[in-house]
Design an enzyme around this catalytic site. Structure first.
Site, PDB file in Angstrom:
ATOM      1  N   LYS A 115      14.069  -8.724   1.291  1.00 43.02           N
ATOM      2  CA  LYS A 115      14.809  -8.501   0.049  1.00 43.02           C
ATOM      3  C   LYS A 115      15.198  -9.850  -0.548  1.00 43.02           C
ATOM      4  CE  LYS A 115      19.146  -7.849   2.528  1.00 43.02           C
ATOM      5  NZ  LYS A 115      20.253  -6.972   2.822  1.00 43.02           N
ATOM      6  N   HIS A 154       0.842  -1.185   0.000  1.00 47.64           N
ATOM      7  CA  HIS A 154       0.000   0.000   0.000  1.00 47.64           C
ATOM      8  C   HIS A 154       0.883   1.243   0.000  1.00 47.64           C
ATOM      9  CE1 HIS A 154      -3.551  -2.455   0.795  1.00 47.64           C
ATOM     10  NE2 HIS A 154      -2.754  -3.168   1.569  1.00 47.64           N
TER      11      HIS A 154
END
Length: 186
Positions: free
Chosen positions: A166, A115
């Site tokens: 990541k 978001h």
């Protein structure tokens, strides 16, 4: 020609999750999952057939312990012999690709939804999603989170409770929050 909200979602662009087509697709997935959860405990083949029809791809020998949750299902591809323990959540607002021979502990979450950081844009209802790719022979421990846009290489171990923020190269052990490489696997 303008992209549909579905096309924007899969392209990683901002889209509206309240789009009628997307709402209908999520409701379809919920119905399939309700049937999956209601099936007799010894009806593994029937339960997996329900999900195989929902997923983009479901390899041979896949086993998902109930309860299992996803948004759409149609953006999930599972390689052969994937095993997910109970309570796994795959928020597939974008593609989730999982290679063969992967194992997931209970309550693992793979999240593609994200978001906006800007509060006004977030309040407007715009959201986005990034794909997640998991290689082959990956073991993800209980309660781990894999965040949007992450790619995990082959032969990786993700420790219980790890938050993978990541990309992860092949043949490593990753632990912690945020996840960090603990060691190489020979």
């Amino acid at each position: 020609m303008a992209l549909s909200e579905r096309e924007k979602m899969l392209a990683g662009e901002g889209y509206r999750g309240d789009d009628p087509q997307l709402v209908a697709e999520r409701l379809h997935a919920r119905r399939v999952l309700a049937d999956f959860h209601a099936a007799a405990p010894d009806a593994l083949a029937a339960r997996m057939a329900m999900l195989a029809g929902l997923f983009a791809h479901c390899g041979a020998g896949v086993h998902l312990e109930p309860p299992f949750f996803c948004d759409y299902g149609s953006f999930i591809s599972l390689g052969d012999r994937v095993y997910m323990n109970s309570g796994c959540i795959l928020l597939d607002c974008n593609r989730i690709t999982i290679g063969p021979d992967c194992m997931f502990g209970p309550r693992v979450q793979i999240l593609t939804a994200t978001h906006p950081i800007d509060p006004d844009l977030r309040r407007s209802g715009i959201e986005s999603a990034l794909p997640v790719v998991i290689g082959s022979n990956v073991w993800i421990g209980a309660g781990a989170l894999v965040l949007p846009g992450v790619t995990i290489g082959d032969d990786v171990v993700i420790g219980a409770g790890t938050v993978v923020t990541k990309d992860v190269p092949s043949r490593v052990v990753v632990v912690g929050n945020p996840g960090r490489i603990l060691r190489q696997i020979p």
